[in-house]
Design an enzyme around this catalytic site. Structure first.
Site, PDB file in Angstrom:
ATOM      1  N   LYS A 210      27.737  -0.181 -29.210  1.00 42.03           N
ATOM      2  CA  LYS A 210      28.929  -0.942 -28.745  1.00 42.03           C
ATOM      3  C   LYS A 210      28.249  -0.038 -27.014  1.00 42.03           C
ATOM      4  O   LYS A 210      27.956   1.163 -27.696  1.00 42.03           O
ATOM      5  CB  LYS A 210      29.926   0.139 -29.090  1.00 42.03           C
ATOM      6  CG  LYS A 210      31.077   0.137 -28.511  1.00 42.03           C
ATOM      7  CD  LYS A 210      32.408   0.842 -28.343  1.00 42.03           C
ATOM      8  CE  LYS A 210      33.575   0.878 -27.943  1.00 42.03           C
ATOM      9  NZ  LYS A 210      34.520   1.028 -28.072  1.00 42.03           N
ATOM     10  N   ARG A 232      31.777   7.170 -20.539  1.00 43.66           N
ATOM     11  CA  ARG A 232      31.542   7.274 -21.943  1.00 43.66           C
ATOM     12  C   ARG A 232      29.800   7.421 -22.143  1.00 43.66           C
ATOM     13  O   ARG A 232      29.331   6.461 -23.431  1.00 43.66           O
ATOM     14  CB  ARG A 232      31.751   6.063 -22.777  1.00 43.66           C
ATOM     15  CG  ARG A 232      33.690   6.161 -22.210  1.00 43.66           C
ATOM     16  CD  ARG A 232      34.670   5.601 -23.687  1.00 43.66           C
ATOM     17  NE  ARG A 232      35.921   4.861 -23.380  1.00 43.66           N
ATOM     18  CZ  ARG A 232      36.727   5.566 -23.291  1.00 43.66           C
ATOM     19  NH1 ARG A 232      36.642   7.007 -23.312  1.00 43.66           N
ATOM     20  NH2 ARG A 232      38.264   5.179 -22.860  1.00 43.66           N
ATOM     21  N   LYS A 263      29.422  -4.915 -29.173  1.00 46.37           N
ATOM     22  CA  LYS A 263      30.780  -5.243 -28.576  1.00 46.37           C
ATOM     23  C   LYS A 263      30.083  -4.222 -27.359  1.00 46.37           C
ATOM     24  O   LYS A 263      29.213  -3.744 -27.087  1.00 46.37           O
ATOM     25  CB  LYS A 263      31.795  -4.695 -29.500  1.00 46.37           C
ATOM     26  CG  LYS A 263      32.961  -4.471 -28.109  1.00 46.37           C
ATOM     27  CD  LYS A 263      33.278  -3.487 -28.492  1.00 46.37           C
ATOM     28  CE  LYS A 263      34.865  -2.898 -27.251  1.00 46.37           C
ATOM     29  NZ  LYS A 263      35.626  -1.881 -27.896  1.00 46.37           N
ATOM     30  N   SER A 289      38.523  -7.337 -23.335  1.00 48.50           N
ATOM     31  CA  SER A 289      38.870  -7.617 -22.426  1.00 48.50           C
ATOM     32  C   SER A 289      39.029  -8.206 -20.917  1.00 48.50           C
ATOM     33  O   SER A 289      39.586  -8.653 -20.406  1.00 48.50           O
ATOM     34  CB  SER A 289      40.078  -6.155 -22.406  1.00 48.50           C
ATOM     35  OG  SER A 289      39.189  -5.092 -21.935  1.00 48.50           O
ATOM     36  N   TYR A 328      41.175 -11.659 -27.713  1.00 48.27           N
ATOM     37  CA  TYR A 328      42.257 -11.604 -26.688  1.00 48.27           C
ATOM     38  C   TYR A 328      42.991 -13.473 -27.186  1.00 48.27           C
ATOM     39  O   TYR A 328      43.744 -13.720 -26.828  1.00 48.27           O
ATOM     40  CB  TYR A 328      42.638 -11.588 -25.718  1.00 48.27           C
ATOM     41  CG  TYR A 328      42.334  -9.637 -26.261  1.00 48.27           C
ATOM     42  CD1 TYR A 328      43.158  -8.933 -26.359  1.00 48.27           C
ATOM     43  CD2 TYR A 328      41.046 -10.017 -25.269  1.00 48.27           C
ATOM     44  CE1 TYR A 328      42.277  -7.825 -26.378  1.00 48.27           C
ATOM     45  CE2 TYR A 328      40.347  -8.090 -25.690  1.00 48.27           C
ATOM     46  CZ  TYR A 328      41.404  -7.041 -26.317  1.00 48.27           C
ATOM     47  OH  TYR A 328      40.805  -6.228 -26.902  1.00 48.27           O
TER      48      TYR A 328
HETATM   49  C1  PBG Z   1      38.191   2.378 -28.337  1.00 47.89           C
HETATM   50  C2  PBG Z   1      37.817   0.940 -27.830  1.00 47.89           C
HETATM   51  C3  PBG Z   1      38.264   0.193 -26.467  1.00 47.89           C
HETATM   52  C4  PBG Z   1      37.870  -1.453 -27.092  1.00 47.89           C
HETATM   53  C5  PBG Z   1      37.970  -0.715 -28.334  1.00 47.89           C
HETATM   54  N1  PBG Z   1      38.019   0.378 -28.870  1.00 47.89           N
HETATM   55  C6  PBG Z   1      37.954   1.205 -25.274  1.00 47.89           C
HETATM   56  C7  PBG Z   1      36.664   1.746 -25.362  1.00 47.89           C
HETATM   57  O1  PBG Z   1      35.403   1.904 -25.299  1.00 47.89           O
HETATM   58  O2  PBG Z   1      36.951   1.905 -24.109  1.00 47.89           O
HETATM   59  C8  PBG Z   1      36.869  -2.101 -25.427  1.00 47.89           C
HETATM   60  C9  PBG Z   1      38.002  -3.663 -26.045  1.00 47.89           C
HETATM   61  C10 PBG Z   1      38.053  -4.940 -25.038  1.00 47.89           C
HETATM   62  O3  PBG Z   1      37.880  -4.263 -23.799  1.00 47.89           O
HETATM   63  O4  PBG Z   1      38.342  -5.329 -24.941  1.00 47.89           O
HETATM   64  N2  PBG Z   1      37.458   3.253 -28.620  1.00 47.89           N
HETATM   65 ZN    ZN Z   2      37.437   5.662 -28.165  1.00 53.94          ZN
END
Ligand code: PBG
Ligand code: ZN
Length: 340
Positions: A210, A232, A263, A289, A328
């Site tokens: 991720k 993050r 991801k 998203s 989505y």
């Molecule tokens: C939580 C999480 C996130 C997403 C899925 N689980 C956001 C992030 O890490 O800030 C993102 C999903 C998306 O953008 O559709 N950690």
């Molecule tokens: Zn988180």
């Protein structure tokens, strides 16, 4: 007819007048194209994200994600029945709690919003596969994915809370636990805790690879999970890194993950292919998203053909190696596939 004498590389120095190999023969009709198609997308490939908000009684549209809403607990049953009726096998739940605190204790509350949503979903539709995202950014008042020491997320303290969260999801009846916080050792910690609590049969889908991505922007509106300071980058991966993706994937395999995830998806197609080739676990990709928002914005302006672009993107993920696609677009895709 006059043929220029151009050599075609790789075809035994054959020149155009002798052209015998004609790929277009297999594109001549829709029927032949269907017969030789290498990648097939089905509704079984899809997983639909649901945002369940403890603070509302009516659905609230997410502005930056047209077509997506936060729903109240009372609508979870109907939502999963709609998903299942379209042939989509799974949902992934995200909870927006009424109360947040420094450590995100709402995440392991037996009556927390995700735990109640899991019970509601399974009661309404026992066959749906309920996946629950395991993290803390929706539950902490600072929006980071774990316990803070100063401005740093403390990895090992967060692991202890992740164990509690995973077990409480399992007790609520979750089908798959999906830790997304990119804490080191999160899979081993969760696997051990689930096994000790009698949930050795509950699979773990790891958000193994991720990246610290700008494409999560709209999600953070939807889930109310934006960090209140900083970013993050000290736990999610640097988008520039490829070898590190394999390192993360192998670690999670060794720690006992049942499924892996990459991801975001679109900007990381190379990573999807490499992780797929290097591992044996089922591979999920998260079409996040921001990827969704871009397509919806262009479609709303009439700049692209939404159905065509979305289906092309979905089969691109499968071609790249995805076994499952969290998106989505899932319900629209299922409708389009079902109408064919
Ligand atoms: C939580 C999480 C996130 C997403 C899925 N689980 C956001 C992030 O890490 O800030 C993102 C999903 C998306 O953008 O559709 N950690
Ligand atoms: Zn988180």
């Amino acid at each position: 007819m006059h043929w220029p004498s151009i050599l075609i590389p790789g075809v035994n120095n054959m020149s155009l007048p002798d052209l015998m190999i004609r790929p277009r023969r297999l594109r001549n009709s829709a029927t032949i194209r269907r017969m030789v198609r290498e990648t097939v997308l089905t509704t079984a490939d899809l997983i639909y994200p649901l945002f369940v908000d403890e603070t509302i009684t009516e659905a609230v549209a997410v502005k930056s994600m047209p077509g997506v809403s936060r729903i109240p607990l009372s609508q979870v049953g109907d939502a999963v029945q709609e998903v299942a009726a379209l042939g989509v096998p799974g949902v992934i739940l995200f909870g927006i709690p009424a109360e947040k605190d420094a450590v995100g204790s709402g995440g392991w509350d037996a009556d927390g919003i995700v735990q109640r949503a899991i019970r509601a979903a399974k009661a309404a539709c026992p066959d749906i596969c309920v996946i629950a995202d395991a993290c803390f950014c929706e539950y902490t008042d600072h929006g980071h994915c774990g316990v803070l020491h100063g401005e740093e997320v403390d990895n090992d303290e967060t692991l202890i809370n992740l164990q509690k969260e995973a077990v409480s999801y399992a007790e609520a009846g979750v089908d798959i636990v999906a830790p997304s916080g990119m804490m080191d050792g999160m899979i081993a910690a969760i696997r051990t805790a689930l096994d000790d609590a009698g949930f050795s049969h509950t699979p773990v889908m790891s958000y193994a690879v991720k990246y610290a991505s700008g494409y999560f922007g709209p999600f953070r509106d939807a889930a109310d999970s934006a960090p209140s300071f900083g970013d993050r980058a000290s736990y999610q991966m640097d988008p520039a890194n490829r070898r590190e993706a394999l390192k993360e994937a192998f670690l999670d395999v060794d720690e006992g993950a049942d499924m892996l995830m990459v991801k975001p998806a679109l900007a990381y197609m190379d990573i999807i292919r490499e992780v797929k080739d290097a591992t044996q676990l089922p591979l999920a990709v998260y079409n996040v998203s921001g990827e969704y928002a871009m397509v919806k914005a262009a479609a709303a302006n009439g700049w692209i053909d939404e159905k065509r672009v979305v289906l092309e993107t979905m089969s691109g993920f499968k071609r790249a190696g995805a076994d499952m696609i969290l998106t989505y677009h899932a319900l629209d895709v299922a409708r389009w596939l079902n109408e064919k």
